[in-house]
Design a protein around this motif. Structure first.
Motif, mmCIF file in Angstrom:
data_model
loop_
_atom_site.group_PDB
_atom_site.id
_atom_site.type_symbol
_atom_site.label_atom_id
_atom_site.label_comp_id
_atom_site.label_asym_id
_atom_site.label_seq_id
_atom_site.Cartn_x
_atom_site.Cartn_y
_atom_site.Cartn_z
ATOM 1 N N ALA A 19 0.817 -1.219 0.000
ATOM 2 C CA ALA A 19 0.000 0.000 0.000
ATOM 3 C C ALA A 19 0.849 1.267 0.000
ATOM 4 O O ALA A 19 0.522 2.238 -0.695
ATOM 5 N N THR A 20 1.942 1.272 0.731
ATOM 6 C CA THR A 20 2.790 2.463 0.795
ATOM 7 C C THR A 20 3.451 2.731 -0.545
ATOM 8 O O THR A 20 3.447 3.864 -1.036
ATOM 9 N N ALA A 21 4.025 1.716 -1.171
ATOM 10 C CA ALA A 21 4.672 1.887 -2.476
ATOM 11 C C ALA A 21 3.640 2.288 -3.525
ATOM 12 O O ALA A 21 3.907 3.154 -4.360
ATOM 13 N N ALA A 22 2.466 1.679 -3.494
ATOM 14 C CA ALA A 22 1.411 2.026 -4.459
ATOM 15 C C ALA A 22 1.001 3.485 -4.304
ATOM 16 O O ALA A 22 0.771 4.183 -5.300
ATOM 17 N N ALA A 23 0.931 3.971 -3.068
ATOM 18 C CA ALA A 23 0.587 5.371 -2.827
ATOM 19 C C ALA A 23 1.673 6.302 -3.375
ATOM 20 O O ALA A 23 1.371 7.360 -3.944
ATOM 21 N N HIS A 24 2.943 5.919 -3.221
ATOM 22 C CA HIS A 24 4.046 6.713 -3.769
ATOM 23 C C HIS A 24 3.976 6.765 -5.295
ATOM 24 O O HIS A 24 4.191 7.814 -5.899
ATOM 25 N N VAL A 25 3.690 5.630 -5.921
ATOM 26 C CA VAL A 25 3.581 5.590 -7.379
ATOM 27 C C VAL A 25 2.443 6.499 -7.840
ATOM 28 O O VAL A 25 2.619 7.311 -8.755
ATOM 29 N N ALA A 26 1.299 6.391 -7.205
ATOM 30 C CA ALA A 26 0.147 7.213 -7.602
ATOM 31 C C ALA A 26 0.434 8.702 -7.408
ATOM 32 O O ALA A 26 0.150 9.516 -8.295
ATOM 33 N N ALA A 27 1.019 9.061 -6.276
ATOM 34 C CA ALA A 27 1.308 10.474 -6.002
ATOM 35 C C ALA A 27 2.372 11.017 -6.954
ATOM 36 O O ALA A 27 2.260 12.142 -7.451
#
Length: 169
Positions: free
Chosen positions: A129-137
Motif C-alpha cells: 500500500a505504501t509503495a502504491a501510494a508513492h507511485v500514484a502520487a
C-alpha cells in the motif's frame, strides 16, 4: 567555482539488488540534494541519444515521490528531464540512497511528458500500500505539474551550472 564533494548514489531496485554511481555533490541539505555526473561516453536512454559529455544534474528530495536527472549539453542547453518515481530516499553528505519504483517520466523540450515502464511495473506484481501510494502520487504530480516542476529544476540547475562550468554558459 563550487567545491565538488564525492557522493555515492545508491539506487535500490524494487525487485532487489542495487546500482551504485560515483557522483559529485554540488548542493543540498537534509531535504534536497543536487549531484553532478558527466557522461564519459554516449548513451541511449528510452529513445534519447545523449552524447559523451552530457551533463546530468541529479535532484533528490527526502519528501517527494520522485527524483530527476536534468540532462544538459556542455553549452547548458536542456536535452531532457528523466524522472524516477521512488520512495525511501535518504540524503546524507556522502551518500544518497533511494528505492526505484519502476515507473519513470521523460520530459523532452517542446513535448508532452511520456510515462515509461508501465509494463515493467505491472510485471513486478502487486505493490504494498505504501509503495502504491508513492507511485500514484508521483505519477499525478509529474503529469499534472510538469511545467512547474521542470521550471523549478531548471532554475536550480542553472544556478549551479556556471559555478561548476565557468564561462560555459
Amino acid at each position: 567555482m563550487v567545491a565538488l564533494v564525492p557522493v555515492l548514489e545508491i539506487k535500490r531496485r524494487l525487485a532487489g539488488g542495487e546500482q551504485r554511481f560515483a557522483c559529485q555533490r554540488l548542493a543540498g541539505d537534509a531535504r534536497h540534494a543536487v549531484v553532478l555526473w558527466v557522461a564519459p561516453a554516449s548513451m541511449h536512454v528510452h529513445g534519447v541519444d545523449l552524447p559523451a559529455g552530457t551533463i546530468s544534474f541529479g535532484h533528490f528530495w527526502g519528501d517527494r515521490h520522485y527524483n530527476v536527472y536534468h540532462w544538459l549539453d556542455p553549452a547548458g542547453k536542456t536535452l531532457g528531464y528523466y524522472f524516477n518515481i521512488c520512495d525511501e530516499t535518504q540524503l546524507a553528505t556522502d551518500k544518497i540512497v533511494w528505492r526505484d519504483l519502476v515507473l519513470d517520466v521523460l520530459v523532452l523540450p517542446g513535448r508532452a511528458p511520456q510515462l515509461l515502464d508501465e509494463d515493467e511495473l505491472a510485471a513486478a506484481g502487486p505493490l504494498d500500500a505504501t509503495a502504491a501510494a508513492h507511485v500514484a502520487a508521483g505519477r499525478t504530480a509529474l503529469l499534472t505539474d510538469t511545467a512547474a516542476i521542470t521550471a523549478e529544476v531548471d532554475a536550480a540547475s542553472r544556478m549551479l551550472f556556471p559555478l561548476v562550468f565557468p564561462g560555459a554558459a
